[in-house]
Design a protein around this motif. Structure first.
Motif, PDB file in Angstrom:
ATOM      1  N   TYR A  58       0.841  -1.198   0.000  1.00 24.65           N
ATOM      2  CA  TYR A  58       0.000   0.000   0.000  1.00 24.65           C
ATOM      3  C   TYR A  58       0.875   1.245   0.000  1.00 24.65           C
ATOM      4  CZ  TYR A  58       1.057   0.342   4.971  1.00 24.65           C
ATOM      5  OH  TYR A  58       1.711   0.436   6.168  1.00 24.65           O
ATOM      6  N   LEU A  81      -6.727   1.775  -0.379  1.00 24.74           N
ATOM      7  CA  LEU A  81      -7.391   0.558   0.084  1.00 24.74           C
ATOM      8  C   LEU A  81      -8.839   0.825   0.492  1.00 24.74           C
ATOM      9  CD1 LEU A  81      -4.527  -1.065   2.199  1.00 24.74           C
ATOM     10  CD2 LEU A  81      -5.223  -1.615  -0.140  1.00 24.74           C
ATOM     11  N   SER A  82      -9.210   2.098   0.640  1.00 26.69           N
ATOM     12  CA  SER A  82     -10.596   2.449   0.971  1.00 26.69           C
ATOM     13  C   SER A  82     -11.533   2.115  -0.190  1.00 26.69           C
ATOM     14  CB  SER A  82     -10.707   3.939   1.306  1.00 26.69           C
ATOM     15  OG  SER A  82     -10.524   4.734   0.133  1.00 26.69           O
ATOM     16  N   GLY A  83     -10.963   2.024  -1.400  1.00 27.27           N
ATOM     17  CA  GLY A  83     -11.781   1.764  -2.573  1.00 27.27           C
ATOM     18  C   GLY A  83     -12.467   3.002  -3.120  1.00 27.27           C
ATOM     19  N   LYS A  84     -12.225   4.143  -2.483  1.00 25.51           N
ATOM     20  CA  LYS A  84     -12.835   5.396  -2.914  1.00 25.51           C
ATOM     21  C   LYS A  84     -11.867   6.158  -3.808  1.00 25.51           C
ATOM     22  CE  LYS A  84     -15.308   5.708   1.467  1.00 25.51           C
ATOM     23  NZ  LYS A  84     -15.392   6.446   2.736  1.00 25.51           N
TER      24      LYS A  84
END
Length: 141
Positions: A58, A81-84
């Protein structure tokens, strides 16, 4: 409406010792599970966190908003890693606040901008583990 994660811990060391741990890249790596941090610790500067979590690399990042030695460290924070998407409204604010408690230091971390109560609770737990690790490193030398 966003939620805020919060965790605190008492560390048997003075504020200067805790501050050094929070801003020394080698020490950060020891209490943040191998994370490598790059920044110059100046307000307005970028801060980058690199490492590996559960086998996946990451690279999280943000901007230092406040740097007040022995008192507080505040930055924005974004993790892919939040996917946002990497846009300002998806950044969170992480604050480390130090206060004197007798011969010890109380460290309080807040992470604002959590999507909901469940995320805030999860992040509070993660910060609790991180602060336990910080205390172990600082008190253990």
């Amino acid at each position: 409406m966003s939620e805020t994660a919060r965790a605190s811990i008492r560390i048997d060391a003075d504020r200067s010792a805790v501050w050094r741990a929070l801003t020394d890249p080698e020490t950060i790596s020891r209490f943040m599970f191998g994370t490598k941090v790059e920044t110059d610790w100046q307000e307005g500067s970028p801060i980058v966190y690199r490492g590996e979590w559960e086998g996946a690399p990451y690279e999280d990042h943000g901007t230092l908003l406040e740097v007040v030695p022995d008192d507080r460290l505040v930055s924005t924070y974004y993790s892919p890693l939040s996917g946002k998407p990497d846009v300002p409204e998806n950044y969170q604010t992480v604050s480390y606040l130090l206060s004197t408690e007798g011969d010890a230091t109380l460290v309080t971390v807040t992470q604002g901008g959590c999507a909901d109560a469940a995320e805030a609770e999860r992040m509070s737990g993660n910060w609790g583990m991180t602060l336990e690790s910080l205390r172990s490193v600082v008190e253990g030398g």
